[in-house]
Design an enzyme around this catalytic site. Structure first.
Site, PDB file in Angstrom:
ATOM      1  N   ASP A 521       0.863  -1.181   0.000  1.00 48.83           N
ATOM      2  CA  ASP A 521       0.000   0.000   0.000  1.00 48.83           C
ATOM      3  C   ASP A 521       0.902   1.235   0.000  1.00 48.83           C
ATOM      4  O   ASP A 521       1.837   1.334   0.803  1.00 48.83           O
ATOM      5  CB  ASP A 521      -0.916   0.019   1.225  1.00 48.83           C
ATOM      6  CG  ASP A 521      -1.918   1.160   1.139  1.00 48.83           C
ATOM      7  OD1 ASP A 521      -2.998   0.956   0.571  1.00 48.83           O
ATOM      8  OD2 ASP A 521      -1.592   2.265   1.651  1.00 48.83           O
ATOM      9  N   GLU A 564      -4.408   2.377  -4.635  1.00 45.67           N
ATOM     10  CA  GLU A 564      -2.960   2.495  -4.484  1.00 45.67           C
ATOM     11  C   GLU A 564      -2.352   1.219  -3.900  1.00 45.67           C
ATOM     12  O   GLU A 564      -1.226   1.210  -3.414  1.00 45.67           O
ATOM     13  CB  GLU A 564      -2.610   3.685  -3.574  1.00 45.67           C
ATOM     14  CG  GLU A 564      -3.058   3.555  -2.125  1.00 45.67           C
ATOM     15  CD  GLU A 564      -4.450   4.116  -1.880  1.00 45.67           C
ATOM     16  OE1 GLU A 564      -4.744   4.486  -0.742  1.00 45.67           O
ATOM     17  OE2 GLU A 564      -5.236   4.184  -2.848  1.00 45.67           O
TER      18      GLU A 564
END
Length: 646
Positions: A521, A564
């Site tokens: 992440d 993301e």
């Protein structure tokens, strides 16, 4: 429609041959995309001049004339959506030509429904184009079956008793006559092919009559003719043989082929006024079929005198049919080209060959080879893309088929493997799709050869077949790639990653192997977007994906998990190896962030089978470890409470 559903639809349409099933698949997709309760699918069949309905119970149900003024016909004619009486017709285009039309309920918002159809137009257009090609091929095969049946009828010869009996049986039940005669011109001579007199066949040598030449002269006009009373026609009355037999009326029908009038079908009756114009259609139909039969018979007789040419023709047809059959097996072109090349060299009696595909930079890459040494194949690939004139480079690919002296070609290149006991002649066949070069088929023979015109035609047809298959495979790969890859980063998408991971877990289970999942992440990505803007955010994700590729092995599989988040499958790795890969990536991103604004990443690790044994459980544990890494301050790797940080 989701990417998965779109891909599934494209795959089903590409592998379905039944027209009605294709219509059902398209109709269901259109209804789902537009909200219309019903949808009719029409395919343009230009050879028959109809819109072929694919959504009836039978293929011939609800077909419309192509020039019909109805709603589908008007949409095809205008080339744009047409609405009338609560229905909306949207034409489907393929290769700048209307290939079909979809008809749905217009609803309250016809524009929205037209837009919904537009989103499916590409895959539907390709499916209808493939279906149209198959329909045309089936029509050609049906025509060949008819010709084969007629040829079988006359294999015993046009002068045989079997032919007379078959002809009499064919016609007697349809048109009433007392005498029937078939006249045929051959080598500037008029022959009586068949003569039936009061139900009895008469040998051709006994059937000739002075009136035959008079009748043939009248047949030359190419139109059927009725003579109601022979006694009123002076030239026929003077012949006397007809009136002496009590014949009074006559129906003349020319035997027409592409070459013109080759003879005539003559019906005689002792009844005055027996025939009229109403008899023309059936008589012309019989004459047309008979003309084809006679013409084919003459061709067969000619071919019978050239047995070698018959064998060559058979080989040519076998080549085309074999290539067509192989090309329809798969859209994975790499799996097909090698088999196609093997069939062409085997059936068409070539000693070696290779298939080359044209790249975007106009160079040529080797796609398949058979019987050709590697250095020779490489030399040919280089020569195909060279722009030297034909005299300096006979191998340069052009629009037309090129025959060349293979000894001279390889002598120039000093390739001993090709010259010593090698090839004497060769041919370059362009692979084309809609007049665009897609590649080349290059064939070699160890003896000096010359191609006949039919052989050239067959090779050109094979080249066109392969060219179309290459283009279809390219389109298929493009659709497949779009369905499996993330558009922004180029990595696999989440759905494809799940499939790869599931396969790897099954392999590990079978061979007692290990693998790991790394869930990434990007830290503070929302702040990054707010600071630098969304375009910079997209570029950031692309850079992260590039660093992921650089930090893992070729055997590992990266993917964009969502937003993301990224994920990597590390194969043949325990926890130590997986953490090493994760840390290498994390540190590279951290170092890159020292040179330019680039966020760090947090990573969660899960190992099979130590942590979990299913796809869902592995990802859940990796996600929990990722959450721990975030909670502990980000920019770190976590596995089972073990924390790796800078």
């Amino acid at each position: 429609m989701s990417e998965t559903e779109f891909t599934l639809l494209a795959t089903k349409l590409a592998t379905t041959e039944d027209p009605l099933r294709v219509g059902q698949l398209i109709a269901a997709a259109v209804c789902a995309a537009t909200g219309s309760p019903t949808a009719d699918v029409y395919l343009v069949n230009r050879s028959e001049g109809v819109l072929l309905c694919l959504t009836g119970k039978h293929l011939q149900e609800k077909n419309l004339p192509l020039g019909d003024a109805g709603l589908p016909g008007r949409a095809i004619k205008k080339g744009e959506p047409v609405e009338a009486e609560g229905r909306l017709a949207v034409p489907i285009t393929y290769a700048h030509q209307e290939i079909g039309v979809l008809v749905v309920e217009a609803g309250e918002n016809p524009e929205a429904r037209a837009a919904g159809i537009s989103g499916l137009a590409g895959v539907i257009g390709l499916a209808l184009a493939n279906l149209a090609a198959r329909q045309e091929m089936l029509a050609q095969w049906r025509f060949l079956e008819v010709i084969t049946t007629l040829n079988w009828l006359i294999t015993s010869g046009l002068e045989s008793r079997e032919f007379y009996d078959a002809l009499h049986h064919l016609i007697k039940g349809l048109i009433d006559f007392d005498w029937m005669k078939v006249l045929v011109k051959e080598d500037n001579r008029l022959n009586v092919l068949a003569f039936m007199r009061d139900g009895t066949p008469v040998e051709a040598k006994e059937a000739e009559d002075p009136s035959d030449l008079i009748l043939q002269a009248r047949l030359e006009g190419g139109q059927p003719e009725v003579i109601e009373d022979l006694t009123l026609v002076p030239e026929l009355n003077e012949a006397q043989s007809l009136t002496a037999a009590g014949l009074r009326s006559l129906l003349l029908v020319p035997l027409l082929t592409k070459r013109g009038v080759i003879g005539g079908l003559c019906f005689y009756s002792r009844e005055k006024g027996k025939y009229a114009e109403k008899d023309f259609p059936l008589a012309q139909q019989l004459a047309g079929q008979l003309a084809i039969t006679i013409e084919n018979s003459l061709l067969i007789n000619e071919m019978a005198r050239k047995n070698r040419e018959i064998e060559k023709s058979h080989q040519r047809l076998l080549t085309l049919n074999t290539v067509a059959e192989v090309l329809t097996r798969s859209l994975e072109i790499e799996l097909v080209l090698q088999e196609v090349l093997a069939k062409v060299t085997e059936v068409a009696n070539w000693d070696a060959g290779a298939v080359y595909l044209r790249e975007e930079n106009e160079s040529y890459s080797l796609a398949a080879q058979r019987g050709l040494p590697d250095d020779c194949a490489a030399h040919v690939a280089k020569s195909l893309g060279t722009r030297d004139d034909a005299e300096n480079n006979p191998l340069r690919l052009r629009e037309e088929l090129v025959f060349f002296d293979a000894r001279e070609i390889f002598r120039r290149s000093d390739l001993e493997t090709c010259t010593v006991g090698g090839f004497a002649s060769g041919v370059v066949v362009p692979l084309k799709h809609q007049d665009e070069l897609r590649g080349a088929l290059v064939l070699f023979h160890r003896s000096k050869m010359e191609l006949t015109e039919p052989e050239r035609s067959v090779l050109e047809a094979v080249g066109n077949q392969i060219g179309v298959a290459v283009e279809n495979a390219r389109l298929y790969q493009k659709v497949k790639s779009m369905a499996e890859h993330d558009a922004l980063t180029g990595l696999y998408n989440r759905h494809k990653f799940f499939a790869v991971l599931d396969t790897e877990l099954k392999r590990c289970k079978r061979y007692n192997g290990k693998c790991a999942v790394l869930l990434f992440d990007v830290d503070h990505f929302k702040d990054y977007n707010d600071t630098f803007g969304h375009l910079a955010g997209d570029e950031c994700l692309r850079k992260v994906s590039a660093l992921i590729r650089q930090s893992i092995r070729e055997t590992d599989t990266p993917a964009r998990y969502g937003g993301e988040e990224f994920v990597v499958l590390v194969v043949e790795a325990d926890a130590r190896a997986a953490i090493t890969v994760a840390e290498r990536l994390r540190k590279r991103l951290e170092a890159a962030g020292q040179k330019e604004p680039l966020p760090t990443v947090s990573i969660g690790v899960a190992v099979y089978p130590d942590d979990a044994q299913t796809v869902q459980d592995l990802l859940l544990i990796a996600d929990n470890n990722l959450y721990t890494a975030k909670r502990l301050g980000r920019n770190r790797t976590v596995w089972r409470g073990l924390v790796q940080t800078a």
